[in-house]
Design a protein around this motif. Structure first.
Motif, PDB file in Angstrom:
ATOM      1  N   LEU A   1       0.907  -1.378   0.026  1.00  0.00           N
ATOM      2  CA  LEU A   1      -0.054  -0.163  -0.064  1.00  0.00           C
ATOM      3  C   LEU A   1       0.930   1.241   0.012  1.00  0.00           C
ATOM      4  CD1 LEU A   1      -2.743  -1.159   2.638  1.00  0.00           C
ATOM      5  CD2 LEU A   1      -2.851  -0.950   0.029  1.00  0.00           C
ATOM      6  N   THR A   2       2.070   1.083   0.693  1.00  0.00           N
ATOM      7  CA  THR A   2       2.879   2.216   0.667  1.00  0.00           C
ATOM      8  C   THR A   2       3.485   2.437  -0.946  1.00  0.00           C
ATOM      9  OG1 THR A   2       3.554   1.844   2.814  1.00  0.00           O
ATOM     10  CG2 THR A   2       5.149   3.264   1.552  1.00  0.00           C
ATOM     11  N   ASP A   3       3.777   1.329  -1.453  1.00  0.00           N
ATOM     12  CA  ASP A   3       4.091   1.590  -2.960  1.00  0.00           C
ATOM     13  C   ASP A   3       3.023   2.333  -3.827  1.00  0.00           C
ATOM     14  OD1 ASP A   3       6.695   0.366  -2.329  1.00  0.00           O
ATOM     15  OD2 ASP A   3       5.915  -1.830  -2.861  1.00  0.00           O
ATOM     16  N   ASP A   4       1.768   1.797  -3.566  1.00  0.00           N
ATOM     17  CA  ASP A   4       0.752   2.488  -4.471  1.00  0.00           C
ATOM     18  C   ASP A   4       0.805   3.543  -4.257  1.00  0.00           C
ATOM     19  OD1 ASP A   4       0.114  -0.250  -5.185  1.00  0.00           O
ATOM     20  OD2 ASP A   4      -1.493  -0.622  -3.814  1.00  0.00           O
ATOM     21  N   THR A   5       0.717   4.195  -2.735  1.00  0.00           N
ATOM     22  CA  THR A   5       0.605   5.615  -2.533  1.00  0.00           C
ATOM     23  C   THR A   5       1.749   6.465  -3.163  1.00  0.00           C
ATOM     24  OG1 THR A   5      -0.584   4.722  -0.495  1.00  0.00           O
ATOM     25  CG2 THR A   5       0.153   7.080  -0.763  1.00  0.00           C
ATOM     26  N   ILE A   6       2.963   6.061  -3.008  1.00  0.00           N
ATOM     27  CA  ILE A   6       3.931   6.686  -3.756  1.00  0.00           C
ATOM     28  C   ILE A   6       3.962   6.852  -5.113  1.00  0.00           C
ATOM     29  CG2 ILE A   6       6.350   6.416  -4.213  1.00  0.00           C
ATOM     30  CD1 ILE A   6       6.988   5.261  -1.254  1.00  0.00           C
ATOM     31  N   ASP A   7       3.627   5.731  -5.560  1.00  0.00           N
ATOM     32  CA  ASP A   7       3.345   5.709  -7.258  1.00  0.00           C
ATOM     33  C   ASP A   7       2.237   6.730  -7.645  1.00  0.00           C
ATOM     34  OD1 ASP A   7       5.233   3.857  -7.755  1.00  0.00           O
ATOM     35  OD2 ASP A   7       3.917   2.098  -7.941  1.00  0.00           O
ATOM     36  N   PHE A   8       1.120   6.812  -6.869  1.00  0.00           N
ATOM     37  CA  PHE A   8       0.171   7.639  -7.262  1.00  0.00           C
ATOM     38  C   PHE A   8       0.554   8.920  -6.981  1.00  0.00           C
ATOM     39  CE2 PHE A   8      -3.481  10.357  -5.411  1.00  0.00           C
ATOM     40  CZ  PHE A   8      -4.313  10.211  -6.603  1.00  0.00           C
ATOM     41  N   MET A   9       0.969   9.361  -6.088  1.00  0.00           N
ATOM     42  CA  MET A   9       1.532  10.861  -5.718  1.00  0.00           C
ATOM     43  C   MET A   9       2.419  11.276  -6.897  1.00  0.00           C
ATOM     44  SD  MET A   9       1.689  11.414  -1.796  1.00  0.00           S
ATOM     45  CE  MET A   9       2.939  10.090  -1.553  1.00  0.00           C
TER      46      MET A   9
ATOM     47  N   VAL B   1      -3.808   6.792   2.399  1.00  0.00           N
ATOM     48  CA  VAL B   1      -3.407   5.435   2.543  1.00  0.00           C
ATOM     49  C   VAL B   1      -3.934   5.155   3.665  1.00  0.00           C
ATOM     50  CG1 VAL B   1      -1.188   6.204   3.242  1.00  0.00           C
ATOM     51  CG2 VAL B   1      -1.554   4.072   2.769  1.00  0.00           C
ATOM     52  N   ASN B   2      -4.624   3.918   3.748  1.00  0.00           N
ATOM     53  CA  ASN B   2      -5.557   3.358   4.987  1.00  0.00           C
ATOM     54  C   ASN B   2      -4.707   1.994   5.510  1.00  0.00           C
ATOM     55  OD1 ASN B   2      -7.692   5.139   5.909  1.00  0.00           O
ATOM     56  ND2 ASN B   2      -7.898   4.976   3.614  1.00  0.00           N
ATOM     57  N   TYR B   3      -3.966   1.993   6.357  1.00  0.00           N
ATOM     58  CA  TYR B   3      -3.089   0.712   6.743  1.00  0.00           C
ATOM     59  C   TYR B   3      -3.964  -0.295   7.569  1.00  0.00           C
ATOM     60  CZ  TYR B   3       1.028   3.055   5.157  1.00  0.00           C
ATOM     61  OH  TYR B   3       2.258   3.320   4.357  1.00  0.00           O
ATOM     62  N   GLN B   4      -3.826  -1.384   7.415  1.00  0.00           N
ATOM     63  CA  GLN B   4      -4.637  -2.574   8.303  1.00  0.00           C
ATOM     64  C   GLN B   4      -3.638  -2.228   9.666  1.00  0.00           C
ATOM     65  OE1 GLN B   4      -6.980  -4.689   7.727  1.00  0.00           O
ATOM     66  NE2 GLN B   4      -6.767  -6.178   9.592  1.00  0.00           N
TER      67      GLN B   4
ATOM     68  N   ILE C   1       7.558   7.114   2.501  1.00  0.00           N
ATOM     69  CA  ILE C   1       6.656   8.366   1.915  1.00  0.00           C
ATOM     70  C   ILE C   1       7.273   9.656   2.179  1.00  0.00           C
ATOM     71  CG2 ILE C   1       4.464   9.292   1.861  1.00  0.00           C
ATOM     72  CD1 ILE C   1       2.958   6.809   2.617  1.00  0.00           C
ATOM     73  N   LEU C   2       7.561   9.944   3.261  1.00  0.00           N
ATOM     74  CA  LEU C   2       8.291  11.359   3.619  1.00  0.00           C
ATOM     75  C   LEU C   2       9.605  11.463   2.858  1.00  0.00           C
ATOM     76  CD1 LEU C   2       7.900  11.563   7.254  1.00  0.00           C
ATOM     77  CD2 LEU C   2       6.240  12.388   5.568  1.00  0.00           C
ATOM     78  N   THR C   3      10.241  10.433   2.646  1.00  0.00           N
ATOM     79  CA  THR C   3      11.696  10.594   1.730  1.00  0.00           C
ATOM     80  C   THR C   3      11.142  10.296   0.110  1.00  0.00           C
ATOM     81  OG1 THR C   3      12.795   8.786   3.082  1.00  0.00           O
ATOM     82  CG2 THR C   3      13.409   9.166   0.709  1.00  0.00           C
ATOM     83  N   MET C   4      10.122  10.032  -0.242  1.00  0.00           N
ATOM     84  CA  MET C   4       9.515  10.288  -1.571  1.00  0.00           C
ATOM     85  C   MET C   4       9.123  11.840  -1.697  1.00  0.00           C
ATOM     86  SD  MET C   4       6.321  10.712  -3.160  1.00  0.00           S
ATOM     87  CE  MET C   4       6.238  10.791  -4.917  1.00  0.00           C
TER      88      MET C   4
END
Length: 497
Positions: free
Chosen positions: A166-174, A185-188, A265-268
């Protein structure tokens, strides 16, 4: 390069880049299991960084200690008593004004990755331009998940190991958004089951974990009946100290898994330059019992371990860096605050308060009272069902309406048909001594009961003036439900043909 004019409070500014919004929501994360909220050993350096570079709300309470009711309250900025969602499987139509559709109507590209627990599933594509919806429940069919307090290593290649993906998905989307975006991003994690992959599973030594004081020192005869029923159904009455230490150590590993993902995410954002024009909200929908009062998971009760949530907002200009908003705030205040920051008017259906003016003035007094609500519309189960064993708080755990109010150092929790509770945080921060039946505090109880009655009666009150903008918001929710199922052909009120 496009110029965008934005208004924040009384300030209007021109920015060279569009303003984006990133929301990071772990599920069932206790505020006190973050270093920036006081945990001594967990080491959440990335979430701590957000707090150091933004404003941390120290006394933010969710509107319900259950997943979906809380998330609906957040997104729509309405109370449970108005939107009516009362359990964690509830959903609401995206036709009710909310953060996502408001931003989408302004040209934002919207993306959601992870748990929905919010909008009706057949309408998700109308809300999100990109979506990877993953609702894993409690990992009920995992072979290692046998009891509510099971803790185990999650296989790295297991389909349930989703936090990194999910982290990968969020980074790619942004990175690929191309226009102003809302990324959520809604983590389990750290929601049960208590499980995570290595190295997180072994990050904390269970033998060094302290057992919560309330695990030993609670009086079942002065707590709501629902508590003891849940203890029996969940088999927590059979959980040993060593097993609970394993649970807590694994939960801490789950939190660190989330924290490392936040760091990615913050690094990206830094490396791409998006940090310069992206607001970040970090918040959780509710907390977790984690052995408090010898219970696990959650239920419709209002202890701080369940209702006090972490909430951090980072401004791209690092305004309010390191600020701590100490006053009482509510989850419903977050969206109006964010919309205010983005220069977008909140729909008149929203009842939360924007804190931008208070932040600008360094006025951290907050609200006089906050409320939270939970429990399905049926009688409370007051005795355990013989032979019933539950791994999660399914029926009848979630039955029995209740509501809570906090004012100053006092908290009152009332239930329709269950034992009520009254706690004084000034000398009892762990909520161990219930003063509800203590005649010494009868005046406090009466005053808070009246305050709670007024707050519950006032969940639909909006300071929107006399006139209602029926062209943009056809349903006048001061008199009508948030969503009417049928058009009103009369033309007198509500949604018309």
């Amino acid at each position: 390069m496009s110029h965008y004019i934005t208004t924040s409070g009384c300030e209007t500014r021109t920015v060279l880049n569009p303003l984006n919004l990133l929301i990071i929501t772990p599920d069932q994360l206790r505020a006190d299991y973050l270093s920036c909220y006081g945990h001594a050993t967990i080491g959440t350096r990335n979430i701590d960084r957000l707090a150091q570079e933004g404003v941390r709300f120290d006394n933010c309470y969710c509107q319900s200690p259950l997943c979906a009711p809380s998330r609906v309250s957040f997104a729509t900025s309405t109370y449970v008593g108005e939107h009516g969602c009362r359990n964690y499987w509830s959903t609401i139509s995206p036709e009710v004004p909310n953060l996502a559709t408001t931003l989408k109507s302004k040209g934002y590209r919207t993306g959601m990755f992870g748990k929905n627990h919010l909008f009706t599933y057949d309408q998700l594509d109308s809300v999100w331009d990109e979506i990877h919806e993953v609702t894993l429940g409690n990992y009920d069919d995992h072979p290692k998940y046998s009891k509510s307090y099971s803790s185990f290593e999650m296989e790295k290649d297991h389909a349930y190991n989703k936090t990194g993906e999910l982290t990968d998905d969020t980074i790619d989307f942004m990175r690929d958004a191309k226009r102003p975006f809302l990324a959520w991003v809604n983590y389990q994690d750290p929601h049960p089951a208590y499980t995570c992959p290595e190295p997180y599973k072994s990050l904390f030594d269970p033998k060094e974990i302290s057992i919560p004081e309330s695990y030993y020192h609670y009086d079942p005869d002065k707590q709501p009946y629902r508590n003891e029923v849940w203890r029996k159904h969940s088999e927590m009455d059979t959980c040993t100290e060593a097993e609970l230490q394993n649970v807590i150590a694994t939960y801490m590993g789950q939190v660190r898994y989330v924290d490392d993902s936040v760091g990615r995410i913050l690094t990206m954002l830094d490396e791409s330059g998006l940090a310069e024009n992206t607001f970040v909200l970090f918040f959780s929908d509710h907390g977790e019992l984690l052995g408090d009062y010898k219970m696990s998971h959650k239920l419709p009760a209002f202890y701080d371990c369940l209702t006090k949530i972490p909430a951090i907002i980072r401004h791209p200009d690092k305004k309010w860096a390191g600020a701590v908003f100490t006053g009482l705030t509510e989850e419903i205040d977050l969206v109006p605050t964010l919309l205010n920051l983005l220069g977008i008017d909140s729909p008149p259906t929203m009842v939360g308060k924007s804190w931008i003016q208070a932040l600008e003035q360094q006025d951290y007094e907050g609200k006089e009272t906050i409320i939270s609500e939970a429990g399905g519309g049926a009688p409370t189960a007051k005795t355990p069902t013989p032979g019933l064993r539950l791994k999660a708080p399914h029926l009848p755990t979630s039955l029995g309406p209740g509501a809570m109010i906090r004012k100053g150092n006092w908290k009152l929790s009332m239930y329709v048909d269950d034992r009520c509770e009254l706690y004084n945080f000034s000398d009892d921060p762990k909520e161990l001594v219930n003063h509800y039946e203590n005649p010494k505090f009868s005046e406090v109880r009466a005053d808070l009961t009246t305050e709670l009655l007024k707050r519950i009666m006032g969940v639909k009150v909006r300071d929107s003036g006399i006139d209602w903008d029926t062209e943009r918001y056809p349903i006048d929710v001061r008199f009508e439900p948030l969503l009417k199922l049928e058009p009103d052909a009369s033309g007198i009120t509500g949604l018309n043909d």
